[in-house]
Write a protein that holds these residues in place. Structure first.
Motif, mmCIF file in Angstrom:
data_model
loop_
_atom_site.group_PDB
_atom_site.id
_atom_site.type_symbol
_atom_site.label_atom_id
_atom_site.label_comp_id
_atom_site.label_asym_id
_atom_site.label_seq_id
_atom_site.Cartn_x
_atom_site.Cartn_y
_atom_site.Cartn_z
ATOM 1 N N GLU A 40 -9.027 8.133 0.963
ATOM 2 C CA GLU A 40 -10.067 7.103 0.975
ATOM 3 C C GLU A 40 -11.385 7.570 1.602
ATOM 4 O O GLU A 40 -12.410 6.933 1.417
ATOM 5 C CB GLU A 40 -9.584 5.869 1.746
ATOM 6 C CG GLU A 40 -8.283 5.275 1.241
ATOM 7 C CD GLU A 40 -8.440 4.465 -0.032
ATOM 8 O OE1 GLU A 40 -9.578 4.089 -0.383
ATOM 9 O OE2 GLU A 40 -7.427 4.207 -0.689
ATOM 10 N N ARG A 53 -9.813 9.729 -3.858
ATOM 11 C CA ARG A 53 -9.466 8.554 -4.659
ATOM 12 C C ARG A 53 -10.504 8.329 -5.757
ATOM 13 O O ARG A 53 -10.166 8.042 -6.897
ATOM 14 C CB ARG A 53 -9.402 7.344 -3.731
ATOM 15 C CG ARG A 53 -9.434 6.024 -4.383
ATOM 16 C CD ARG A 53 -9.811 4.955 -3.360
ATOM 17 N NE ARG A 53 -8.912 3.852 -3.343
ATOM 18 C CZ ARG A 53 -8.718 3.044 -4.362
ATOM 19 N NH1 ARG A 53 -9.348 3.215 -5.482
ATOM 20 N NH2 ARG A 53 -7.873 2.049 -4.273
ATOM 21 N N GLN A 99 -11.516 -0.919 -7.185
ATOM 22 C CA GLN A 99 -10.900 -2.247 -7.083
ATOM 23 C C GLN A 99 -9.376 -2.161 -7.079
ATOM 24 O O GLN A 99 -8.699 -3.100 -6.665
ATOM 25 C CB GLN A 99 -11.370 -3.154 -8.228
ATOM 26 C CG GLN A 99 -12.874 -3.271 -8.378
ATOM 27 C CD GLN A 99 -13.561 -3.697 -7.096
ATOM 28 O OE1 GLN A 99 -13.180 -4.671 -6.474
ATOM 29 N NE2 GLN A 99 -14.575 -2.941 -6.691
ATOM 30 N N SER A 101 -5.607 -0.788 -5.982
ATOM 31 C CA SER A 101 -4.958 -0.214 -4.803
ATOM 32 C C SER A 101 -4.751 1.269 -5.078
ATOM 33 O O SER A 101 -4.731 1.714 -6.233
ATOM 34 C CB SER A 101 -3.608 -0.896 -4.561
ATOM 35 O OG SER A 101 -2.686 -0.523 -5.575
ATOM 36 N N LEU A 102 -4.580 2.043 -4.022
ATOM 37 C CA LEU A 102 -4.377 3.471 -4.197
ATOM 38 C C LEU A 102 -3.123 3.734 -5.028
ATOM 39 O O LEU A 102 -3.116 4.586 -5.912
ATOM 40 C CB LEU A 102 -4.294 4.174 -2.841
ATOM 41 C CG LEU A 102 -4.154 5.686 -2.874
ATOM 42 C CD1 LEU A 102 -5.282 6.335 -3.675
ATOM 43 C CD2 LEU A 102 -4.107 6.243 -1.464
ATOM 44 N N GLU A 103 -2.074 2.991 -4.781
ATOM 45 C CA GLU A 103 -0.833 3.153 -5.548
ATOM 46 C C GLU A 103 -1.062 2.838 -7.027
ATOM 47 O O GLU A 103 -0.606 3.580 -7.903
ATOM 48 C CB GLU A 103 0.255 2.247 -4.981
ATOM 49 C CG GLU A 103 1.588 2.389 -5.682
ATOM 50 C CD GLU A 103 2.648 1.502 -5.078
ATOM 51 O OE1 GLU A 103 3.360 0.847 -5.854
ATOM 52 O OE2 GLU A 103 2.769 1.465 -3.837
#
Length: 177
Positions: A40, A53, A99, A101-103
């Motif tokens: 991030e 990311r 927007q 999530s990282l997953e």
């Protein structure tokens, strides 16, 4: 006609898939080596404001654009011309992917790449060579369009080449090599 354009003309689906997979293997290896990095933290990629990311979202966005071009060719639609300069397009893509999530981003990027490879592999050859026009540009074969969308300077289908060195540098800076 630029060198990248000349190199793209006549690129077979099998050659395109092979190049995309070859580069993705290197990309995935570097991402695995950065698994413990701060995905991030901005200003870690290149000389800009991107995080790891953001880079993954950027790559996924361009693969989505290639899939959209293929869908347009299959349906006979003329894709809309790009709006804005490339830096603005990239920034808009990164903002949209932030927007997620990282997953969701990581799984989405994996699924998008797999879908791209499968889609190119399964296209009828006459679709791959079907002329299509982008904006006011003269028509090109779909394979040329996809090679350009997923290309880098003088390297059709080589978008990842533009980012592998950034990932290598991040790996070294993170002490994760």
């Amino acid at each position: 006609m630029g060198l990248a354009k000349l190199l793209t003309v006549g690129t077979s689906q099998a050659d395109a898939v092979a190049e995309l997979e070859r580069l993705d293997e290197q990309y995935q290896e570097l991402l695995r080596s950065l698994a413990s990095a701060d995905w991030e933290r901005r200003s870690t990629i290149g000389d800009g404001d991107w995080s790891l990311r953001d880079l993954v979202g950027h790559v996924m966005s361009w693969e989505e654009l290639a899939l959209a071009a293929i869908a347009d060719a299959i349906s006979g639609r003329k894709p809309p011309p790009p709006s804005g300069d490339i830096d603005q397009i990239n920034q808009d893509m990164v903002e949209r992917q932030r927007q997620l999530s990282l997953e969701a981003l990581r799984s989405g990027a994996t699924a998008t790449h797999a879908r791209l490879i499968q889609t190119i592999s399964e296209l009828p050859p006459e679709t791959w060579t079907r002329p299509m026009a982008l904006g006011d540009d003269p028509p090109e074969e779909l394979g040329e369009v996809v090679g350009g969308v997923l290309g880098a300077e003088d390297h059709p289908f080589g978008h990842l080449l533009a980012h592998l060195d950034d990932l290598r540098a991040l790996n070294l800076a993170s002490g994760l090599d």
